[in-house]
Write a protein that holds these residues in place. Structure first.
Motif, short mmCIF file in Angstrom:
data_model
loop_
_atom_site.label_atom_id
_atom_site.label_comp_id
_atom_site.label_asym_id
_atom_site.label_seq_id
_atom_site.Cartn_x
_atom_site.Cartn_y
_atom_site.Cartn_z
N LEU A 167 0.83 -1.21 0.00
CA LEU A 167 0.00 0.00 0.00
C LEU A 167 0.86 1.26 0.00
O LEU A 167 0.55 2.24 -0.68
N THR A 168 1.95 1.22 0.75
CA THR A 168 2.88 2.36 0.76
C THR A 168 3.46 2.59 -0.63
O THR A 168 3.49 3.73 -1.13
N ALA A 169 3.94 1.52 -1.26
CA ALA A 169 4.52 1.64 -2.60
C ALA A 169 3.49 2.13 -3.61
O ALA A 169 3.79 2.98 -4.46
N ALA A 170 2.27 1.61 -3.52
CA ALA A 170 1.22 2.05 -4.44
C ALA A 170 0.92 3.54 -4.26
O ALA A 170 0.75 4.28 -5.24
N GLY A 171 0.85 4.00 -3.01
CA GLY A 171 0.60 5.41 -2.78
C GLY A 171 1.70 6.29 -3.34
O GLY A 171 1.44 7.35 -3.92
N LEU A 172 2.96 5.86 -3.19
CA LEU A 172 4.08 6.64 -3.70
C LEU A 172 4.06 6.73 -5.23
O LEU A 172 4.35 7.79 -5.81
N LEU A 173 3.72 5.63 -5.88
CA LEU A 173 3.72 5.61 -7.34
C LEU A 173 2.53 6.37 -7.91
O LEU A 173 2.67 7.15 -8.87
N LEU A 174 1.35 6.16 -7.34
CA LEU A 174 0.15 6.80 -7.86
C LEU A 174 0.14 8.30 -7.60
O LEU A 174 -0.42 9.07 -8.39
N ARG A 175 0.74 8.71 -6.52
CA ARG A 175 0.80 10.13 -6.21
C ARG A 175 1.91 10.83 -6.99
O ARG A 175 1.88 12.07 -7.14
N GLY A 176 2.86 10.08 -7.52
CA GLY A 176 3.95 10.69 -8.26
C GLY A 176 5.11 11.11 -7.38
O GLY A 176 5.94 11.93 -7.80
N PHE A 177 5.19 10.54 -6.18
CA PHE A 177 6.30 10.86 -5.30
C PHE A 177 7.58 10.16 -5.71
O PHE A 177 8.68 10.62 -5.38
N HIS A 178 7.47 9.01 -6.42
CA HIS A 178 8.65 8.24 -6.80
C HIS A 178 8.40 7.54 -8.12
O HIS A 178 7.26 7.26 -8.51
N TRP A 179 9.52 7.27 -8.82
CA TRP A 179 9.50 6.41 -9.99
C TRP A 179 9.40 4.94 -9.55
O TRP A 179 9.79 4.60 -8.42
N PRO A 180 8.89 4.06 -10.42
CA PRO A 180 8.85 2.64 -10.06
C PRO A 180 10.22 2.05 -9.71
O PRO A 180 10.32 1.22 -8.79
N LEU A 181 11.27 2.45 -10.41
CA LEU A 181 12.59 1.92 -10.09
C LEU A 181 13.08 2.37 -8.72
O LEU A 181 13.87 1.68 -8.07
N ASP A 182 12.63 3.55 -8.27
CA ASP A 182 12.99 3.99 -6.92
C ASP A 182 12.45 3.02 -5.88
O ASP A 182 13.13 2.67 -4.90
N VAL A 183 11.21 2.61 -6.08
CA VAL A 183 10.56 1.69 -5.15
C VAL A 183 11.20 0.31 -5.22
O VAL A 183 11.50 -0.32 -4.19
N LEU A 184 11.42 -0.17 -6.44
CA LEU A 184 12.02 -1.50 -6.61
C LEU A 184 13.41 -1.56 -5.99
O LEU A 184 13.78 -2.55 -5.35
N ALA A 185 14.18 -0.50 -6.16
CA ALA A 185 15.53 -0.49 -5.61
C ALA A 185 15.51 -0.58 -4.09
O ALA A 185 16.34 -1.27 -3.48
N SER A 186 14.57 0.09 -3.45
CA SER A 186 14.47 0.01 -1.99
C SER A 186 14.09 -1.40 -1.53
O SER A 186 14.61 -1.89 -0.52
N LEU A 187 13.21 -2.04 -2.27
CA LEU A 187 12.84 -3.42 -1.92
C LEU A 187 14.05 -4.34 -2.02
O LEU A 187 14.27 -5.20 -1.15
N LEU A 188 14.84 -4.17 -3.06
CA LEU A 188 16.02 -5.01 -3.24
C LEU A 188 17.08 -4.72 -2.17
O LEU A 188 17.74 -5.63 -1.67
N MET A 189 17.23 -3.46 -1.82
CA MET A 189 18.27 -3.08 -0.86
C MET A 189 17.96 -3.60 0.54
O MET A 189 18.87 -4.01 1.28
N CYS A 190 16.69 -3.60 0.92
CA CYS A 190 16.32 -3.96 2.29
C CYS A 190 16.10 -5.45 2.49
O CYS A 190 16.07 -5.92 3.63
N THR A 191 15.94 -6.21 1.42
CA THR A 191 15.71 -7.65 1.56
C THR A 191 16.85 -8.36 2.28
O THR A 191 16.60 -9.16 3.20
N PRO A 192 18.13 -8.12 1.96
CA PRO A 192 19.20 -8.77 2.73
C PRO A 192 19.17 -8.39 4.21
O PRO A 192 19.49 -9.23 5.07
N LEU A 193 18.81 -7.16 4.53
CA LEU A 193 18.72 -6.77 5.94
C LEU A 193 17.66 -7.59 6.66
O LEU A 193 17.87 -8.05 7.80
N LEU A 194 16.54 -7.80 6.01
CA LEU A 194 15.46 -8.56 6.64
C LEU A 194 15.79 -10.05 6.72
O LEU A 194 15.33 -10.74 7.64
N LEU A 195 16.57 -10.56 5.79
CA LEU A 195 17.02 -11.94 5.89
C LEU A 195 17.91 -12.12 7.11
O LEU A 195 17.89 -13.17 7.77
#
Length: 235
Positions: A167-195
């Protein structure tokens, strides 16, 4: 010498799934960052997708969704889960979750300054890559869910965390606060931390440690029995 159960020592064990997943995430993150810095071909579909998504939902709705990634909203959820984990004796897991959350701004801020990517609706501004709100939501909600999951009968924390992050990512993209690659990059960056948090949660379970100690005692006992029986045969 044979017969010995298990893998032969000549063949090293393959990397575990978390290590492989972290490596894949790091490689994809590096690829996206390179494209952002050099203006690569991935930016064209990224911009086209953003133009198709922006303003598709009223701003009043998308802003509320994007606010789920605010520090003052997401971090208190994690702090409460950490306090609960400490109370249940899982200090290592709570420490790992807090460390993962602390690493988010330590990684995001330098990357924003380095890449200086403009936003979809603010081309004169810079510092949109990667998405800090996405990283905060993913890390805070998922780490909190990992801390709570061992103490719940139903597996609702992780799906809830995934829904809040989506829901957070959808709000950021639909509102125009971020590009899709901005969101995808954050997901990729934080996944190793959560592992890493997931490993700390599984490693720090008191029940697992007790089971390991009991298993070790049985293993030593069975080994001594085999050696005595083997010695009797030799004699």
């Amino acid at each position: 010498t044979p017969p010995v159960p298990g893998r032969p020592a000549l063949f090293p064990s393959l990397p575990s799934l978390p290590v492989l997943l972290s490596a894949v995430c790091a490689a994809l993150f590096a690829l996206i960052t390179w494209q952002v810095l050099d203006g690569g071909p991935l930016l064209t579909p990224d911009q086209e997708l953003s133009r198709a998504l922006v303003r598709a939902v009223p701003d009043a709705v998308t802003e509320r969704l994007a606010d789920l990634g605010n520090v003052e909203v997401a971090v208190p959820v994690l702090v409460a889960a950490m306090a609960y984990a400490v109370r249940r004796g899982h200090r290592l897991a709570a420490l790992a979750a807090g460390l993962a959350m602390a690493l988010v701004p330590a990684l995001i801020v330098p990357l924003k300054e380095w890449t200086a990517r403009p936003g979809p609706l603010e081309p004169w501004a810079a510092g949109y890559y990667p998405s800090g709100h996405t990283a905060t939501a993913l890390t805070a909600y998922t780490a909190a869910a990992l801390l709570l999951t061992p103490h719940t009968r139903r597996r609702w924390p992780l799906p809830t965390a995934a829904a809040l992050t989506a829901l957070t990512a959808a709000g950021l993209l639909l509102r125009g606060f971020h590009w899709p690659l901005d969101v995808l990059a954050s997901l990729l960056m934080c996944t190793p931390l959560l592992l890493g948090v997931r490993w700390a949660v599984s490693y720090g379970r008191p029940g697992r440690q007790r089971r390991g100690i009991r298993w070790g005692k049985r293993a030593r006992g069975s080994g001594s029995t085999r050696s005595r029986s083997g010695g009797a045969r030799v004699r």
